[in-house]
Scaffold this motif. Sequence first.
Motif, PDB file in Angstrom:
ATOM      1  N   UNK A   5       0.901  -1.113  -0.041  1.00 55.64           N
ATOM      2  CA  UNK A   5      -0.153  -0.052   0.070  1.00 55.64           C
ATOM      3  C   UNK A   5       0.830   1.231   0.089  1.00 55.64           C
ATOM      4  N   UNK A   6       2.112   1.399   0.555  1.00 54.31           N
ATOM      5  CA  UNK A   6       2.891   2.378   0.761  1.00 54.31           C
ATOM      6  C   UNK A   6       3.733   2.636  -0.723  1.00 54.31           C
ATOM      7  N   UNK A   7       3.788   1.458  -1.380  1.00 52.99           N
ATOM      8  CA  UNK A   7       4.529   1.673  -2.498  1.00 52.99           C
ATOM      9  C   UNK A   7       3.495   2.073  -3.600  1.00 52.99           C
ATOM     10  N   UNK A   8       2.096   2.020  -3.793  1.00 54.91           N
ATOM     11  CA  UNK A   8       1.152   2.078  -4.431  1.00 54.91           C
ATOM     12  C   UNK A   8       0.923   3.651  -4.268  1.00 54.91           C
ATOM     13  N   UNK A   9       0.893   4.145  -3.025  1.00 51.24           N
ATOM     14  CA  UNK A   9       0.709   5.368  -2.705  1.00 51.24           C
ATOM     15  C   UNK A   9       1.860   6.456  -3.306  1.00 51.24           C
ATOM     16  N   UNK A  10       3.073   5.789  -3.247  1.00 57.04           N
ATOM     17  CA  UNK A  10       4.407   6.488  -3.842  1.00 57.04           C
ATOM     18  C   UNK A  10       4.239   6.485  -5.179  1.00 57.04           C
ATOM     19  N   UNK A  11       4.004   5.641  -5.892  1.00 56.20           N
ATOM     20  CA  UNK A  11       3.646   5.482  -7.350  1.00 56.20           C
ATOM     21  C   UNK A  11       2.607   6.611  -7.924  1.00 56.20           C
ATOM     22  N   UNK A  12       1.580   6.573  -7.137  1.00 52.31           N
ATOM     23  CA  UNK A  12       0.607   7.627  -7.447  1.00 52.31           C
ATOM     24  C   UNK A  12       1.167   8.983  -7.417  1.00 52.31           C
ATOM     25  N   UNK A  13       1.914   9.255  -6.245  1.00 46.94           N
ATOM     26  CA  UNK A  13       2.391  10.584  -5.905  1.00 46.94           C
ATOM     27  C   UNK A  13       3.338  10.881  -7.051  1.00 46.94           C
ATOM     28  N   UNK A  14       4.396  10.146  -7.498  1.00 49.10           N
ATOM     29  CA  UNK A  14       5.290  10.326  -8.591  1.00 49.10           C
ATOM     30  C   UNK A  14       4.653  10.523  -9.861  1.00 49.10           C
ATOM     31  N   UNK A  15       3.370   9.797 -10.109  1.00 50.65           N
ATOM     32  CA  UNK A  15       2.594  10.357 -11.537  1.00 50.65           C
ATOM     33  C   UNK A  15       2.097  11.500 -11.466  1.00 50.65           C
ATOM     34  N   UNK A  16       1.596  11.943 -10.239  1.00 48.21           N
ATOM     35  CA  UNK A  16       1.218  13.330 -10.086  1.00 48.21           C
ATOM     36  C   UNK A  16       1.982  14.297 -10.518  1.00 48.21           C
ATOM     37  N   UNK A  17       3.225  14.064  -9.882  1.00 51.02           N
ATOM     38  CA  UNK A  17       4.338  15.022 -10.047  1.00 51.02           C
ATOM     39  C   UNK A  17       4.547  15.200 -11.567  1.00 51.02           C
ATOM     40  N   UNK A  18       4.583  14.020 -12.394  1.00 52.35           N
ATOM     41  CA  UNK A  18       5.031  14.167 -13.958  1.00 52.35           C
ATOM     42  C   UNK A  18       3.895  14.956 -14.555  1.00 52.35           C
ATOM     43  N   UNK A  19       2.609  14.872 -14.028  1.00 52.42           N
ATOM     44  CA  UNK A  19       1.679  15.723 -14.743  1.00 52.42           C
ATOM     45  C   UNK A  19       1.506  16.976 -14.285  1.00 52.42           C
ATOM     46  N   UNK A  20       2.221  17.413 -13.490  1.00 55.62           N
ATOM     47  CA  UNK A  20       2.164  18.931 -13.034  1.00 55.62           C
ATOM     48  C   UNK A  20       3.417  19.559 -13.363  1.00 55.62           C
TER      49      UNK A  20
END
Length: 467
Positions: A180-195
Amino acid sequence: MSDADILRERRRRVESAWSATGIDGPVLIPASVPIPIDGTDQFHEFHAHPEFQYLTGVAEPGAALAWEPDAGWTLFAPTLTIEDLVWMSAPPSAAELGAATGVSNSLDRSELSGWLESQRGRDLALLGSRDIESRASEYGVDAWSTLEAVVDEDATERLGRALAELRRAKDALELDRMTRAVDAAVAGHLAAWHVARHGLSERALQIEMEAEFFRQGGARTAYGSIVGSGPNSAILHGTPGERIMSDGELVLIDAGAEIEGYASDVTRTFPVSAQFTGIQRDLYNVVLAAQEEAIASAGPGVEYKSLHLAASATIARGLVDAGVLIGSPDHLVAADAHALFFPHGLGHMLGLSTHDCGGYLEGRVPEDRFGLAYLRADLPLAPGYVVTIEPGIYFVPALLTDPARRERYREMVNWELVDGLLDFGGIRIEDDVRITEDGCEVMSAALPKAAGEIEAIRREALGAAHG
């Protein structure tokens, strides 16, 4: 199997390991107490000691766990005064903590003094936080000196080492939290790529990424997030600041979420613009090749140090092809010339700490040489271990302008080319990898890392921003 059942089984394994040491004295494992912030009525963010959290599955400030070979486990649950409860939430009761942890003998912390008195005259192993020696009153007991407690440092070290060995392989409860921690990290990195875009600050990018960590269930970041743009991407543990990123630069983000005490740790490097250019792409693909080769080779019985040395050779070969290094890759690695550009280890153990315990097999110590001094793991891998694999290439001015190193490697480095790349920054690619019975699983595989995949996401993000 319930969480409490898994925790009981975990403690049974610890009991067996501790009994095998021949040590028959009592053990105390304090959780730690909060550290106050000067000039405020508040405290620094609380982190329970990993040994306490591993044995209980909870992170309760001021709690303590005890073990005796005959009596078994006793959990001491903290209580607050009426005055404290004006300012703070009430902690779980002893009964509630007992149910959550599976420790049947769960008592109010007021009983801890009596337990310590009952051990008077016996050597005591003190694991967990040692803050009880200086802050005993915050655990609800008298000053440590008046207890006349004798800490057996040899027993403490031996039992701690046995516990660290058991903590290497993660059980089902730990893997659930880490996933679950890794999944949250992946989502955060993807969010950064989009902004991410030209004109945005590192700090602004950090905020957007970490907000997504929290939206995805993260309790906090696993460590201080690293966001470096341009030359700052070569600062291995750089703190994001107000630097504005520009087209043509790279951005390196090394960040992870923490869930129920368990860390994730993921790094990606991407262009501020829509694509990698020139030597950026060449060096990015070198790092990617080194990482993918290491992951493909990881599995039970594989020596982590061997993975590091193989990655070092791949990086040296890539730097030769790019015209940065001169000579044969094997000779360059033997001379540690590659470490001018890859100065850290391949990765580390991961779990309740970002750099989790047990990274070095007993009897092994870090080597005192440039290319291996920062290797954080030296042991054969085994099923259940979770490690990071994170090679990189950096142009660190402090290393590359050091006169002693320039002299030592004067024939192995194309210094004219390197001097023109001192503001290049760095590239790192990191995944969290679980060792399985027959190989490994990349827990963070949902986050793309091929250059083309990253560029496609960046084109979409920048196109949407301009649209």
